[in-house]
Design an enzyme around this catalytic site. Sequence first.
Site, PDB file in Angstrom:
ATOM      1  N   ASP A 142      -3.958  -1.701  -0.213  1.00  0.00           N
ATOM      2  CA  ASP A 142      -4.844  -0.545  -0.050  1.00  0.00           C
ATOM      3  C   ASP A 142      -6.256  -1.024   0.265  1.00  0.00           C
ATOM      4  O   ASP A 142      -6.680  -2.059  -0.272  1.00  0.00           O
ATOM      5  CB  ASP A 142      -4.864   0.271  -1.352  1.00  0.00           C
ATOM      6  CG  ASP A 142      -4.947   1.770  -1.080  1.00  0.00           C
ATOM      7  OD1 ASP A 142      -5.453   2.145  -0.008  1.00  0.00           O
ATOM      8  OD2 ASP A 142      -4.509   2.553  -1.933  1.00  0.00           O
TER       9      ASP A 142
ATOM     10  N   HIS B  52     -11.921   1.715   6.900  1.00  0.00           N
ATOM     11  CA  HIS B  52     -11.551   2.244   5.581  1.00  0.00           C
ATOM     12  C   HIS B  52     -10.239   1.654   5.062  1.00  0.00           C
ATOM     13  O   HIS B  52      -9.806   2.004   3.969  1.00  0.00           O
ATOM     14  CB  HIS B  52     -11.441   3.773   5.652  1.00  0.00           C
ATOM     15  CG  HIS B  52     -12.775   4.439   5.812  1.00  0.00           C
ATOM     16  ND1 HIS B  52     -13.379   5.174   4.823  1.00  0.00           N
ATOM     17  CD2 HIS B  52     -13.633   4.464   6.862  1.00  0.00           C
ATOM     18  CE1 HIS B  52     -14.546   5.623   5.248  1.00  0.00           C
ATOM     19  NE2 HIS B  52     -14.727   5.209   6.489  1.00  0.00           N
TER      20      HIS B  52
HETATM   21  O1  F6P Z   1      -7.380   5.611   4.289  1.00  0.00           O
HETATM   22  C1  F6P Z   1      -7.599   5.830   5.625  1.00  0.00           C
HETATM   23  C2  F6P Z   1      -7.586   7.308   5.971  1.00  0.00           C
HETATM   24  O2  F6P Z   1      -7.827   7.473   7.332  1.00  0.00           O
HETATM   25  C3  F6P Z   1      -8.610   8.073   5.180  1.00  0.00           C
HETATM   26  O3  F6P Z   1      -9.881   7.983   5.719  1.00  0.00           O
HETATM   27  C4  F6P Z   1      -7.993   9.433   5.181  1.00  0.00           C
HETATM   28  O4  F6P Z   1      -8.443  10.212   4.111  1.00  0.00           O
HETATM   29  C5  F6P Z   1      -6.526   9.137   5.035  1.00  0.00           C
HETATM   30  O5  F6P Z   1      -6.328   7.891   5.668  1.00  0.00           O
HETATM   31  C6  F6P Z   1      -5.659  10.268   5.567  1.00  0.00           C
HETATM   32  O6  F6P Z   1      -5.260  10.054   6.840  1.00  0.00           O
HETATM   33  P1  F6P Z   1      -4.923  11.147   7.942  1.00  0.00           P
HETATM   34  O7  F6P Z   1      -6.212  11.542   8.573  1.00  0.00           O
HETATM   35  O8  F6P Z   1      -4.010  10.437   8.877  1.00  0.00           O
HETATM   36  O9  F6P Z   1      -4.262  12.295   7.249  1.00  0.00           O
END
Ligand code: F6P
Length: 506
Positions: free
Chosen positions: A390, A182
Site C-alpha cells: 500500500d 499516491h
Molecule cells: O490510492 C490511489 C487512489 O487513486 C486514490 O487516490 C483513490 O482514492 C483510490 O485509489 C480509488 O481509486 P478510483 O479512483 O480508481 O476509484
Amino acid sequence: MKSSTKARAAENERLDRVELARGNPSGRLVVVSNRVPLPTKDGTSSAGGLAVALEGALKQQGGLWFGWSGRTVDRAENMPHIVEAGNITFAVLDVLKKDFDLFYTGFANRVLWPICHYRLDLLQIDRSQTEGYFRVNRTFAEALAPLLNADDTIWIHDYHFIPLAAELRRLGCRNRIGFFLHIPWPPSDVASALPSYERLLNGLASYDVVGFHTPQDAENFRQCLMRERIGFPVGNGEYQVDSHRFKIGSFPVGIETDAFAQTAASAERNPVVRRMRASMGNRDLIIGVDRLDYSKGIKQRIEAFACCVRSNPELRNRVVYLQVTPKSRSDVPEYKKMQHEIAEQAGWTNGNLGEVDWTPIRYLNKTIGHTQLAGLYRMARVGLVTPLRDGMNLVAKEFVASQDPDDPGVLVLSRFAGAMHELDAALLVNPYDTEATAAAIARAVEMPIEERKERWNALMIRLRSNGIDNWCRSFLTALCDDLPAVPEGDRGGSGRPRNRVAHAPG
Ligand code: F6P
C-alpha cells in the site's frame, strides 16, 4: 443554425470558458487529479480528508482544480466544464468512452496499478491501452494548457497522469510542475516490466518535484532512473537529466488528526454505532476497512482471522470481525472476480467457524459514512490493516486517531503499508504469514491496558507531528523553492543518448 455560425458560437463558448477558468489572481495553485470533488448543488463540497487539504491549499492562494468530469461520452467536445466556488474554479473534462476504457480500466488499472503494487503476475499488456493512456494525457494537457497563467504553480496527482508534465512542456508550458504519486513505486526489477517504461520514467523526469509517500519509494525511483541511465543524482535529494534539475523526495501524507478524533468521540451517539454496540453484547470488535482491492490482503486477513480463532478456542464467541469493503473498479476483471471470491470466503468461514449464536465475520460490501466509521473504529479493540502492498493507507491513521485515550484499541499493521514507516509502534505483521498474523491478532485482543496506552501514545505523537496540512505545505515548499541553475558544461552523463522529452523553448 448554419455550420459556420455554429462553429463561431462554439469558439466563443470555448473562449468564455477559458477566460472564466484563467481568472485574475496571480500566483494561483493548479491541482490536477483524475477524480475531482466538485461542489454539490447546495454549494457544499463532496471532498474527503485528502481532498479537503488540497481544497484548503487552493483556497489559500486561489486556484484551479482540473481533472475528469466523471462522465464518459460518445463524442467529446474537448472543452472543460467550469464550476466556480469562491476563489476556486473547477474545470472538468468529459472523456470518450472508448478512450476512458483504455486509459483507466486498461493502462492505469491493469498495468500501472498491479506493477506499482508488485503484482507482475496480474500485468496485462495491450498496446492499444498503452496508446490510449498517452493519448488521454495529451488530450488533458491540450485542454489544460489554455487555462494556465504564466505564474501558476501546478500540482499533478497520481498514476493516471504520469506523462502530463511532458505533454504540457511540449505545448510550451514553463510553469513549476510537481507530481505526487499516491501509490507505491517498486524496485527497478519490477518497474521495468512496465510497457513504455523509459517513456514513463522520462515523463516523471519532466517534473520539478517528484514526490512519494515513503523514502523507500523515492529510492526505488532514483534507482530506476540510474539503472536506465537516465540522468544522475546531484546530491541533496536532487537529480539531473540533461540540463533539467529536479527534486525527488518523500512526503508522507497525514490526516486531520484532532478533527478525526473529535468526530470519533461524538460518533458514540450515532444511531448506527449504537446499534452495532448493542448487537455485540460483551464481545470485542475486530475491524477491517478497505476498498475491494487485491492489494489490501483481505483474503489473507480472513484466513489469518480463522486461524486465530482455531488456535485460540477461548476467543470463540468472544470476538466479532467486521470487514467493511466497498466495491471498486468493478469494470476491471480482476476486481469483478475478487468480489465473488471474498464474499464466498467470508460465507464459507462463517459456515465452518460459526455457532447458532455467533457469526464470527460480518462482511459488508458497501460504503459506510465517515462519521459511522469513526465511531466503529473507536469501538473496536483491534484494527486490522494488513495490505500486501500500500502507498500509505490512511485507514491505519484514522483508526489510531479515533481511539479513546483511556481505553485505546490496538493497530495490527502490515509491514508492507507505507504507514509502517511512521506507525512502527503498531503490532507489525507480514500478511503473507498466516500463523504469525493470527498470533498478532490474538495478542492484540488480549493486550493489557498499559501496553495499549503506551503504544497508542507513541502512535499519536507520530500522527500529530505530520498532519495533512504539513503534507501540503512541505510539498509546495519543495516545489516553490528555487532550484539552483545548472551550468551548461556541468551535465555529466552516461554516454548513452538520453531520450527525455525536451522542454519547449519559451
Ligand atoms: O490510492 C490511489 C487512489 O487513486 C486514490 O487516490 C483513490 O482514492 C483510490 O485509489 C480509488 O481509486 P478510483 O479512483 O480508481 O476509484
